[in-house]
Design a protein around this motif. Structure first.
Motif, PDB file in Angstrom:
ATOM      1  N   ASN A 269       0.777  -1.240   0.000  1.00 39.76           N
ATOM      2  CA  ASN A 269       0.000   0.000   0.000  1.00 39.76           C
ATOM      3  C   ASN A 269       0.810   1.293   0.000  1.00 39.76           C
ATOM      4  N   SER A 270       2.109   1.225   0.266  1.00 40.81           N
ATOM      5  CA  SER A 270       2.820   2.475   0.556  1.00 40.81           C
ATOM      6  C   SER A 270       4.156   2.624  -0.159  1.00 40.81           C
ATOM      7  N   VAL A 271       4.388   1.875  -1.215  1.00 47.31           N
ATOM      8  CA  VAL A 271       5.669   1.946  -1.921  1.00 47.31           C
ATOM      9  C   VAL A 271       5.443   2.535  -3.314  1.00 47.31           C
ATOM     10  N   PRO A 272       6.235   3.505  -3.711  1.00 46.79           N
ATOM     11  CA  PRO A 272       6.022   4.155  -5.017  1.00 46.79           C
ATOM     12  C   PRO A 272       6.320   3.232  -6.189  1.00 46.79           C
ATOM     13  N   ALA A 273       5.783   3.613  -7.353  1.00 47.21           N
ATOM     14  CA  ALA A 273       5.933   2.801  -8.555  1.00 47.21           C
ATOM     15  C   ALA A 273       7.392   2.631  -8.955  1.00 47.21           C
ATOM     16  N   SER A 274       8.230   3.639  -8.684  1.00 50.58           N
ATOM     17  CA  SER A 274       9.641   3.549  -9.064  1.00 50.58           C
ATOM     18  C   SER A 274      10.340   2.396  -8.351  1.00 50.58           C
ATOM     19  N   TYR A 275       9.945   2.122  -7.106  1.00 49.30           N
ATOM     20  CA  TYR A 275      10.529   1.011  -6.362  1.00 49.30           C
ATOM     21  C   TYR A 275      10.060  -0.319  -6.944  1.00 49.30           C
ATOM     22  N   ALA A 276       8.787  -0.381  -7.278  1.00 50.58           N
ATOM     23  CA  ALA A 276       8.250  -1.603  -7.873  1.00 50.58           C
ATOM     24  C   ALA A 276       8.940  -1.900  -9.198  1.00 50.58           C
ATOM     25  N   GLU A 277       9.210  -0.857  -9.978  1.00 52.01           N
ATOM     26  CA  GLU A 277       9.876  -1.034 -11.259  1.00 52.01           C
ATOM     27  C   GLU A 277      11.312  -1.505 -11.058  1.00 52.01           C
ATOM     28  N   GLU A 278      12.012  -0.938 -10.071  1.00 49.10           N
ATOM     29  CA  GLU A 278      13.380  -1.368  -9.787  1.00 49.10           C
ATOM     30  C   GLU A 278      13.426  -2.837  -9.388  1.00 49.10           C
ATOM     31  N   ALA A 279      12.471  -3.232  -8.538  1.00 48.62           N
ATOM     32  CA  ALA A 279      12.419  -4.633  -8.103  1.00 48.62           C
ATOM     33  C   ALA A 279      12.144  -5.562  -9.287  1.00 48.62           C
ATOM     34  N   LYS A 280      11.261  -5.117 -10.174  1.00 55.54           N
ATOM     35  CA  LYS A 280      10.917  -5.928 -11.345  1.00 55.54           C
ATOM     36  C   LYS A 280      12.119  -6.095 -12.261  1.00 55.54           C
ATOM     37  N   VAL A 281      12.840  -4.998 -12.519  1.00 52.88           N
ATOM     38  CA  VAL A 281      14.024  -5.047 -13.383  1.00 52.88           C
ATOM     39  C   VAL A 281      15.085  -5.991 -12.801  1.00 52.88           C
ATOM     40  N   ARG A 282      15.247  -5.943 -11.489  1.00 51.19           N
ATOM     41  CA  ARG A 282      16.264  -6.777 -10.834  1.00 51.19           C
ATOM     42  C   ARG A 282      15.758  -8.186 -10.521  1.00 51.19           C
TER      43      ARG A 282
END
Length: 538
Positions: free
Chosen positions: A341-354
Motif C-alpha cells: 500500500n505504501s511503496v512508489p511505482a519507481s521502487y516496484a519497477e526497480e524490483a521488477k528489473v532486478r
C-alpha cells in the motif's frame, strides 16, 4: 521397515503437510494446499457483506487440505500408506466453529449458510471486543482467581467472547449449536470418529484451568443465556498428551488415503507445536515463531501469574513443564501491508528489473541505514496489541515522518517496532531465559530483521533450519502418540531440526537501540495505558 509420520500445519491461509522419517526427522516430502475460501473478512460465499473486524473461514477448506496433501506427500516420497505410523496436526487458535448434534458445522447446513456466525471464527476475528470488554469488567469486579492466569485480561480472540457474541448476535445459531469446537478438535474428531477436545486449546483459549472452566455463577452473571453452557456447548471431556486422540475411522481413512487404525495424535496449537521441532523441551527456553503474527512461548517449572501474558498451562506443550504464551497480533502482516500500500511505482519497477521482491529491495536499502538514522519510531499495533496490553482497538503509529522520509526508512522502523514489541514482552515475563530460538518463514528470509532483534534484545538469536517447524512438530507428536518414541523429549532429540544460523548482538547498536526503545516505551504507555485513548475514540 522404515517408519514415518505425517504432520499437518493449518495456518491462516493454507495447510502445509510434511512426511517425516521417524529415525532422524528428515522431511522427505511436503505439500501445500491453499484454502479456497481464504480468510473471509469482506463477504460470505453467498455474497453477504461482513461487518468490520470479522475474520471467518470455511471448514470445507480444512477437509480439502487433508484430502489432497497426504496423498501428495506419499506419492512424492514413494512411501506406502502402511508405513505411516501416526499423524499429528496443529492449528491456529483460537479458531472456533459451532457444530450440531451430528458434528456438522452449521455453515454447511443450507438454512445457516448466509449467517456469518455459523462459520469458523478465525483467531484474528476481533468483532467480539465488546463481549471481551464486558467479560473482563465483570471478572475484575468479582476478582475471579482465574483472570490472573491469563495475564489479567481476556482477549477478544478467545473462545468465550466469540461464543457470547454468537449468543447475542445470532441466537438461532447459538440455539442449534450442540458444541463450540476448536477447528483442530473438529477435524481430528472427523478423522477418528469420536469427539475430542484438547488441553492446549481449552487451556490457553477457553479459560480452562486446574480442571475447570469459569463457574456457572460467573457465566450466568455475564449473560443468563449462558446458564449451563459448561458441560453442554463447552465440553468438559478434555484430552491431554498422555495418549493418542484415537485412530483413523473408515471416514478418516477415506479422507486421508491411509489405513484404518493409523494413530492420530491429540492436536496442538500451531506455534506451540514447533517447540519439539526446535528441540525446546526444557526449563528457561523461549521459542519465537514469526509469521503473519508472532508467538512467544517459554517453559518454566513453576506457575506464576504474569500481567499481560496470554496464559499458562501445565503440560499444555511439554509434559511436566508450565508453558507461558504471549504474542504480537501482527508482524509479517505489517511489512506486507506497507509493501502493498505504501511503496512508489519507481521502487516496484526497480524490483521488477532486478527480478527481486519488494521486500528484498526494501531490506537491502534499509540495511544500509545506521541505527537511529531514520529519525523514526513506530508502534507495532496495526492489528491491535495482543501482549502485553491485550487490546484489539489499539492501532499503529509511525512518529517522526518528514518530507525527507523514504520508504526504506519506514520499512526499517516497522522492522524495529516488532523487535521493540518482543522486548516489551520479554521484559514483562521477567523469567530467566537462557536460550532464544526462532522459526518461521520470515526468520529464514530476512537476516536484517534477525540482526535487529539480536541488537534490540541484546541476546543471541538462534534461527532453526526447518521452514515447516509447526508441521515437523506435529509429526513428532504423531511419533510419540504412535509409540515410536517413549516421550516427547526423546522424540524431539531424534527428530528435531538443528540451528541453521546464530545472530549475536552488536554492542554499539544495542546502546543506540536502548534510547529508541525508551521512546517506544513512552509511546506504548501513553497510547496503551490510559494516557490518551484517542485510538479507541477513532
Amino acid at each position: 521397515m522404515k517408519q514415518y509420520t505425517i504432520g499437518i500445519d493449518f495456518g491462516t491461509l493454507s495447510g502445509r503437510c510434511v512426511l517425516v522419517d521417524c529415525e532422524n526427522g528428515k522431511e522427505l516430502a511436503e505439500a501445500v494446499c491453499n484454502y479456497a475460501h481464504g480468510v473471509m473478512d469482506e463477504s460470505l460465499p453467498t455474497g453477504r457483506k461482513l461487518p468490520p473486524l470479522f475474520a471467518l473461514q470455511h471448514p470445507a477448506d480444512y477437509l480439502e487440505v487433508v484430502r489432497t496433501t497426504i496423498p501428495a506427500v506419499l506419492e512424492k516420497a514413494k512411501i506406502a500408506p502402511e508405513q505411516v505410523k501416526g499423524i499429528g496436526i496443529d492449528f491456529t487458535a483460537c479458531t472456533v466453529l459451532p457444530v450440531d448434534k451430528t458434528g456438522t458445522p452449521l455453515c454447511m447446513r443450507p438454512e445457516f449458510e448466509d449467517d456469518p456466525h455459523a462459520y469458523v471464527k478465525l483467531w484474528k476475528h476481533h468483532a467480539a471486543q465488546p463481549e471481551a470488554d464486558e467479560l473482563n469488567e465483570l471478572a475484575e469486579k468479582r476478582q475471579e482467581p482465574w483472570l490472573k492466569v491469563y495475564g489479567g485480561r481476556v482477549s477478544s480472540e478467545w473462545a468465550l467472547p466469540k461464543l457470547l457474541e454468537t449468543l447475542r448476535k445470532a441466537p438461532q445459531v447459538y440455539g442449534e449449536t450442540a458444541r463450540f469446537m476448536e477447528a483442530a478438535d473438529w477435524l481430528v474428531s472427523k478423522l477418528i470418529g469420536k469427539e475430542i477436545h484438547s488441553l492446549p486449546f481449552v487451556g490457553y483459549k477457553a479459560l480452562y484451568h486446574s480442571g475447570a472452566y469459569p463457574s456457572n455463577d460467573f457465566m450466568t452473571a455475564l449473560d443468563k443465556g449462558l446458564d449451563g453452557v459448561v458441560g453442554t456447548k463447552l465440553s468438559e471431556k478434555i484430552a491431554d498428551f498422555s495418549g493418542p486422540a484415537g485412530t483413523l475411522s473408515q471416514e478418516g481413512a477415506e479422507l486421508t488415503g491411509l489405513p484404518v487404525g493409523t494413530v492420530v495424535a491429540v492436536p496442538q496449537i500451531d506455534a506451540h507445536a514447533a517447540m519439539p521441532a526446535l528441540q525446546i523441551t526444557g526449563d528457561g527456553e523461549l521459542m519465537l515463531i514469526m509469521g503473519t503474527s508472532s508467538c512467544h512461548i517459554v517453559n518454566t517449572k513453576t506457575e506464576n501469574a504474569v500481567l499481560g501474558v496470554c496464559g499458562y498451562v501445565k503440560d499444555g506443550v511439554i509434559p511436566g513443564l508450565v508453558t507461558y504464551e504471549a504474542g504480537q497480533a501482527a508482524v509479517g502482516d505489517i511489512f506486507d501491508w506497507f509493501v502493498k500500500n505504501s511503496v512508489p511505482a519507481s521502487y516496484a519497477e526497480e524490483a521488477k528489473v532486478r527480478n527481486i521482491s519488494l521486500h528484498t529491495l526494501l531490506t537491502e536499502k534499509a540495511e544500509g541505514l545506521a541505527v537511529g538514522e531514520t529519525g523514526l519510531v513506530a508502534l507495532d499495533w496495526f492489528n491491535g496489541n495482543r501482549s502485553v496490553l491485550d487490546d484489539s482497538q489499539l492501532s499503529g503509529v509511525i512518529l517522526g515522518l518528514t518530507l525527507g522520509t523514504k520508504p526504506e526508512h519506514i520499512y526499517r522502523a516497522l522492522l524495529e517496532a516488532t523487535a521493540y514489541g518482543t522486548k516489551m514482552i520479554l521484559d514483562t515475563l521477567a523469567f530467566p531465559v537462557h536460550t532464544i530460538k526462532v522459526a518461521g518463514g520470515i526468520a529464514n528470509k530476512n537476516a536484517l530483521l534477525m540482526q535487529i532483534y539480536a541488537d534490540v534484545l541484546n541476546r543471541e538469536i538462534q534461527v532453526c533450519q526447518s521452514t515447516q517447524a509447526g508441521a515437523l512438530g506435529s509429526a513428532i507428536y504423531g511419533a510419540v502418540a504412535a509409540g515410536v518414541y517413549p516421550d516427547l523429549q526423546a522424540a524431539a532429540k531424534a527428530m528435531g531440526t538443528p540451528v541453521a544460523k546464530c545472530y549475536r548482538p552488536d554492542p554499539e547498536n544495542h546502546k543506540a537501540y536502548e534510547k529508541l526503545y525508551a521512546e517506544y516505551v513512552t509511546l506504548h504507555d501513553y497510547f496503551g495505558r490510559g494516557g490518551n485513548d484517542v485510538m479507541h475514540r477513532l
